[in-house]
Write a protein that holds these residues in place. Sequence first.
Motif, PDB file in Angstrom:
ATOM      1  N   LEU A 223      -6.908  60.944  52.818  1.00 40.57           N
ATOM      2  CA  LEU A 223      -7.495  62.251  52.532  1.00 40.57           C
ATOM      3  C   LEU A 223      -6.861  63.326  53.418  1.00 40.57           C
ATOM      4  N   LYS A 224      -6.680  63.006  54.691  1.00 40.69           N
ATOM      5  CA  LYS A 224      -6.072  63.957  55.620  1.00 40.69           C
ATOM      6  C   LYS A 224      -4.632  64.281  55.200  1.00 40.69           C
ATOM      7  N   THR A 225      -3.891  63.238  54.763  1.00 38.85           N
ATOM      8  CA  THR A 225      -2.499  63.435  54.344  1.00 38.85           C
ATOM      9  C   THR A 225      -2.406  64.375  53.145  1.00 38.85           C
ATOM     10  N   LEU A 226      -3.249  64.145  52.139  1.00 44.08           N
ATOM     11  CA  LEU A 226      -3.226  64.987  50.944  1.00 44.08           C
ATOM     12  C   LEU A 226      -3.690  66.406  51.251  1.00 44.08           C
ATOM     13  N   THR A 227      -4.718  66.524  52.111  1.00 45.50           N
ATOM     14  CA  THR A 227      -5.232  67.853  52.474  1.00 45.50           C
ATOM     15  C   THR A 227      -4.170  68.654  53.228  1.00 45.50           C
ATOM     16  N   THR A 228      -3.443  67.973  54.125  1.00 45.30           N
ATOM     17  CA  THR A 228      -2.376  68.644  54.886  1.00 45.30           C
ATOM     18  C   THR A 228      -1.281  69.146  53.948  1.00 45.30           C
ATOM     19  N   ALA A 229      -0.912  68.313  52.972  1.00 49.29           N
ATOM     20  CA  ALA A 229       0.105  68.723  52.006  1.00 49.29           C
ATOM     21  C   ALA A 229      -0.390  69.893  51.148  1.00 49.29           C
TER      22      ALA A 229
ATOM     23  N   LYS B 244     -11.738  61.114  47.798  1.00 44.61           N
ATOM     24  CA  LYS B 244     -13.135  61.370  48.175  1.00 44.61           C
ATOM     25  C   LYS B 244     -14.070  60.400  47.449  1.00 44.61           C
ATOM     26  N   ALA B 245     -13.814  60.204  46.157  1.00 44.39           N
ATOM     27  CA  ALA B 245     -14.636  59.258  45.398  1.00 44.39           C
ATOM     28  C   ALA B 245     -14.471  57.842  45.944  1.00 44.39           C
ATOM     29  N   LEU B 246     -13.244  57.491  46.345  1.00 47.36           N
ATOM     30  CA  LEU B 246     -12.986  56.169  46.909  1.00 47.36           C
ATOM     31  C   LEU B 246     -13.761  55.972  48.211  1.00 47.36           C
ATOM     32  N   ILE B 247     -13.779  56.987  49.073  1.00 47.18           N
ATOM     33  CA  ILE B 247     -14.515  56.901  50.339  1.00 47.18           C
ATOM     34  C   ILE B 247     -15.997  56.703  50.075  1.00 47.18           C
TER      35      ILE B 247
END
Length: 411
Positions: free
Chosen positions: A365-371, A392-395
Motif C-alpha cells: 500500500l505504501k509503495t503504490l501510494t508513494t507512486a 486496502k481490501a486485501l488488508i
Amino acid sequence: MAHLKKNTRGSVPGLAVHFERKTDHHTNKEIDVSKTYLNQELMADGSDMLSRFNARLNDVYCMKRDDVKALATWIVTLPEELAEASYKQQSAFFEATSNFLNERYGQENAVAAVVHYDETTPHLHYAFVPVVFDDKKSRYKVSAKEVLTRQDLQTFHDDLDQHLKKELPFYEQGILNNKTLPFENVAEIKKYNDQFNVLKDELADVEENIRAKQAVLKITDQALTEVDLAEKQIDDFKQALSKNLFGKTVLKPDDLDRFKSVLGTMKKATLQSKHETEELKQALGQVKAQLADVQADYQKLKATHQALQADQLEKQKMDYVMRDMLKNDYGVEKLSHTDVEARYVLYKLDHKELTKNKKSAQSWLKTLTTAREDPDTKIAPTRLDWGIEQVKALINRIIELTRDIFKGPSL
C-alpha cells in the motif's frame, strides 16, 4: 562495472609495477605483451605512480601504521556494448571516467590513471590517496573510512552512469546492467556466490588435512621397512662374523642379540604407530567420503550458479529490449525506482499472487501510494488508484481472517 579496493602503503610498489607495466615477466597469464603498446597513461606528466604517491603523502598527514589504507584503487571495465566500438570511442569512455573520478575524489589526490588494452577486457586502473580535511586539527589527512563512505559507494555507479550519459553521445545502455534494480536473481546469485566461496575454503582445509595424514602414513611405512632391513642385516652379520678362521668367537652372539632386542623394541613401537596409523587411515577414509560429498555439493552449486548467471544474462537482454522500447517508442528516458516497485506490486495483483501477511500488504500500500503522489510517475493514475483499492481490501480481509482465528468457534 567498477570495483574498489583499499590498499596499504606497503602494497603500492607492487601495484605500480602492474599498472605501469614495469616488468616483462608477468604472473598474470592474460596479459598479451604484443598489445601493451595500446595501453594509455592518462596522467602523462613525466612522473610515475610511486613518485606521485610519496609526494602526496608528504603534503598531508598520515598515521605511521602498516595497516593504514593509504591508497584506494578503482577498476572500471569497458561495458559490453562498447566491446566492438572504435578505439577512439573506447578511449573517450575511459577519459570521461577518469575525469569523473578526478572530480569526485580530487585531482590533486590522483596518483595513477592507466588504461590496459593488453588483457582480456579493456579496463581503467585509477588510484588515489583518500584525503579529507580534519576540522579539529585544521589540516588534511588520509582517511579511507571518511572518503569512501557507504553513501559514496551506494551512489557511485549511478553517478558515474549519469556522468557518462551526459558526456558521451554514443553511450546509451550504461554500466549498471540492472544491478541496482530490485531483481530477485541478483540476490540469489550473491547468496550462491557466498556459499560457493565457503565451500571452496572448506575444500582447501580438507585437502590440506589429507596431505598431512598421507605424509604421516608415508613416514610410518618407511620406518617399518627400515627396521625389517636392519634385522636382516644383523642376522647376516651374525652368521658372517661370529667366528674367525680358527673357530674362535670374535664378536659375541649375545651382543648382537641385545642389539637385536633393541631393534625389536623399536619395531614394537613402530607397530604401535602403525596401529594408530590404521585408525588414522579409517578416519582418512571418512574424510575422503566427506570430501566426495563436498565436491558433489560443489558441482551442484556450481551448476546452479552458472544457470543463475545465464538466467540473469537473459533478463538483462530483456531489460535492454524493454528500455529501448520505452526510450525510442514512447520517449521514456528513465524509469524511476518508485515506478519499478509499484509495477512489481501491480504485477502481483494482476496475477492474483496475493500475500497473506499484513505487514507485506501494508508495504504494498505504501509503495503504490508513494507512486501515486509522485508527479513524475509514468503509471496511469487510474491504474494506481485501482491497485490501492485492491490492497486496502486485501488488508481488511487479512484483518478479518486473523480476528476470526483468535475468536475461535462459537459456543
